[in-house]
Design a protein around this motif. Sequence first.
Motif, PDB file in Angstrom:
ATOM      1  N   VAL A 173       0.856  -1.193   0.000  1.00 21.32           N
ATOM      2  CA  VAL A 173       0.000   0.000   0.000  1.00 21.32           C
ATOM      3  C   VAL A 173       0.894   1.246   0.000  1.00 21.32           C
ATOM      4  O   VAL A 173       2.021   1.230   0.516  1.00 21.32           O
ATOM      5  CB  VAL A 173      -0.937  -0.027   1.241  1.00 21.32           C
ATOM      6  CG1 VAL A 173      -1.704   1.266   1.402  1.00 21.32           C
ATOM      7  CG2 VAL A 173      -1.889  -1.216   1.133  1.00 21.32           C
ATOM      8  N   TYR A 174       0.393   2.323  -0.540  1.00 22.51           N
ATOM      9  CA  TYR A 174       1.108   3.589  -0.650  1.00 22.51           C
ATOM     10  C   TYR A 174       1.602   4.049   0.730  1.00 22.51           C
ATOM     11  O   TYR A 174       0.876   4.000   1.722  1.00 22.51           O
ATOM     12  CB  TYR A 174       0.182   4.632  -1.275  1.00 22.51           C
ATOM     13  CG  TYR A 174       0.814   5.969  -1.552  1.00 22.51           C
ATOM     14  CD1 TYR A 174       1.956   6.090  -2.342  1.00 22.51           C
ATOM     15  CD2 TYR A 174       0.253   7.130  -1.029  1.00 22.51           C
ATOM     16  CE1 TYR A 174       2.534   7.330  -2.598  1.00 22.51           C
ATOM     17  CE2 TYR A 174       0.801   8.377  -1.284  1.00 22.51           C
ATOM     18  CZ  TYR A 174       1.953   8.464  -2.068  1.00 22.51           C
ATOM     19  OH  TYR A 174       2.508   9.698  -2.323  1.00 22.51           O
ATOM     20  N   CYS A 175       2.853   4.522   0.771  1.00 23.15           N
ATOM     21  CA  CYS A 175       3.527   4.910   2.026  1.00 23.15           C
ATOM     22  C   CYS A 175       2.707   5.869   2.887  1.00 23.15           C
ATOM     23  O   CYS A 175       2.579   5.686   4.098  1.00 23.15           O
ATOM     24  CB  CYS A 175       4.877   5.568   1.729  1.00 23.15           C
ATOM     25  SG  CYS A 175       6.000   4.580   0.757  1.00 23.15           S
ATOM     26  N   ILE A 176       2.166   6.894   2.276  1.00 21.87           N
ATOM     27  CA  ILE A 176       1.425   7.910   3.024  1.00 21.87           C
ATOM     28  C   ILE A 176       0.179   7.312   3.670  1.00 21.87           C
ATOM     29  O   ILE A 176      -0.181   7.668   4.797  1.00 21.87           O
ATOM     30  CB  ILE A 176       1.060   9.111   2.123  1.00 21.87           C
ATOM     31  CG1 ILE A 176       2.330   9.786   1.603  1.00 21.87           C
ATOM     32  CG2 ILE A 176       0.160  10.107   2.865  1.00 21.87           C
ATOM     33  CD1 ILE A 176       3.283  10.301   2.686  1.00 21.87           C
ATOM     34  N   ASP A 177      -0.470   6.388   2.986  1.00 21.42           N
ATOM     35  CA  ASP A 177      -1.646   5.719   3.564  1.00 21.42           C
ATOM     36  C   ASP A 177      -1.241   4.904   4.796  1.00 21.42           C
ATOM     37  O   ASP A 177      -1.959   4.878   5.793  1.00 21.42           O
ATOM     38  CB  ASP A 177      -2.320   4.824   2.529  1.00 21.42           C
ATOM     39  CG  ASP A 177      -2.926   5.623   1.381  1.00 21.42           C
ATOM     40  OD1 ASP A 177      -3.196   6.833   1.578  1.00 21.42           O
ATOM     41  OD2 ASP A 177      -3.118   5.038   0.298  1.00 21.42           O
ATOM     42  N   ILE A 178      -0.094   4.250   4.726  1.00 20.25           N
ATOM     43  CA  ILE A 178       0.395   3.482   5.880  1.00 20.25           C
ATOM     44  C   ILE A 178       0.730   4.432   7.025  1.00 20.25           C
ATOM     45  O   ILE A 178       0.368   4.187   8.186  1.00 20.25           O
ATOM     46  CB  ILE A 178       1.620   2.622   5.494  1.00 20.25           C
ATOM     47  CG1 ILE A 178       1.229   1.565   4.456  1.00 20.25           C
ATOM     48  CG2 ILE A 178       2.220   1.951   6.740  1.00 20.25           C
ATOM     49  CD1 ILE A 178       2.403   0.790   3.875  1.00 20.25           C
ATOM     50  N   LEU A 179       1.409   5.534   6.717  1.00 17.62           N
ATOM     51  CA  LEU A 179       1.761   6.510   7.752  1.00 17.62           C
ATOM     52  C   LEU A 179       0.522   7.087   8.430  1.00 17.62           C
ATOM     53  O   LEU A 179       0.522   7.339   9.641  1.00 17.62           O
ATOM     54  CB  LEU A 179       2.613   7.631   7.152  1.00 17.62           C
ATOM     55  CG  LEU A 179       4.042   7.227   6.788  1.00 17.62           C
ATOM     56  CD1 LEU A 179       4.722   8.334   5.992  1.00 17.62           C
ATOM     57  CD2 LEU A 179       4.835   6.888   8.045  1.00 17.62           C
ATOM     58  N   THR A 180      -0.542   7.274   7.672  1.00 16.66           N
ATOM     59  CA  THR A 180      -1.801   7.761   8.245  1.00 16.66           C
ATOM     60  C   THR A 180      -2.321   6.762   9.277  1.00 16.66           C
ATOM     61  O   THR A 180      -2.769   7.146  10.364  1.00 16.66           O
ATOM     62  CB  THR A 180      -2.852   7.987   7.139  1.00 16.66           C
ATOM     63  OG1 THR A 180      -2.337   8.971   6.233  1.00 16.66           O
ATOM     64  CG2 THR A 180      -4.179   8.448   7.706  1.00 16.66           C
ATOM     65  N   GLN A 181      -2.237   5.486   8.942  1.00 15.29           N
ATOM     66  CA  GLN A 181      -2.702   4.456   9.874  1.00 15.29           C
ATOM     67  C   GLN A 181      -1.762   4.316  11.075  1.00 15.29           C
ATOM     68  O   GLN A 181      -2.201   4.025  12.182  1.00 15.29           O
ATOM     69  CB  GLN A 181      -2.858   3.120   9.158  1.00 15.29           C
ATOM     70  CG  GLN A 181      -4.003   3.105   8.157  1.00 15.29           C
ATOM     71  CD  GLN A 181      -5.323   3.499   8.809  1.00 15.29           C
ATOM     72  OE1 GLN A 181      -5.699   2.995   9.856  1.00 15.29           O
ATOM     73  NE2 GLN A 181      -6.032   4.428   8.186  1.00 15.29           N
ATOM     74  N   VAL A 182      -0.472   4.505  10.862  1.00 20.95           N
ATOM     75  CA  VAL A 182       0.486   4.497  11.975  1.00 20.95           C
ATOM     76  C   VAL A 182       0.124   5.605  12.954  1.00 20.95           C
ATOM     77  O   VAL A 182       0.096   5.405  14.170  1.00 20.95           O
ATOM     78  CB  VAL A 182       1.944   4.669  11.476  1.00 20.95           C
ATOM     79  CG1 VAL A 182       2.889   4.977  12.639  1.00 20.95           C
ATOM     80  CG2 VAL A 182       2.413   3.432  10.737  1.00 20.95           C
TER      81      VAL A 182
END
Length: 126
Positions: free
Chosen positions: A66-75
Amino acid sequence: MTTTEAAGLPVGERHEQDGQDEQPGAGHGAGHGVHGYHKQKDEHLKRLRRIEGQIRGLQRMVDEDVYCIDILTQVSASTKALQSFALQLLEEHLRHCVADAAVKGGDEIDAKVEEATKAIARMMRT
């Protein structure tokens, strides 16, 4: 399997009064039968399971590229959830454990306030 074992931590001593596992070196609650979070234990466990689900979701996201920014949002959401849980636990500690020590007086109140202050400092570093 105990919660301590499930978390991969060694099982420590057991309180004689309440039979709960205590981590080595964590004698802060020794001799106390009930901790401040006891009344909301089921709610806390439900909340922690939800946070665990968020973390598992993060693992899936990485596995699925999944796109990095989407993962960071979930983090960020997972981090906020843990911080919120920690704050609620701290409040319960202050209302129960520190307040109990204040009633007893003496050196115990100073020890509990110092313990809470150190916990706050650890929370602020994260």
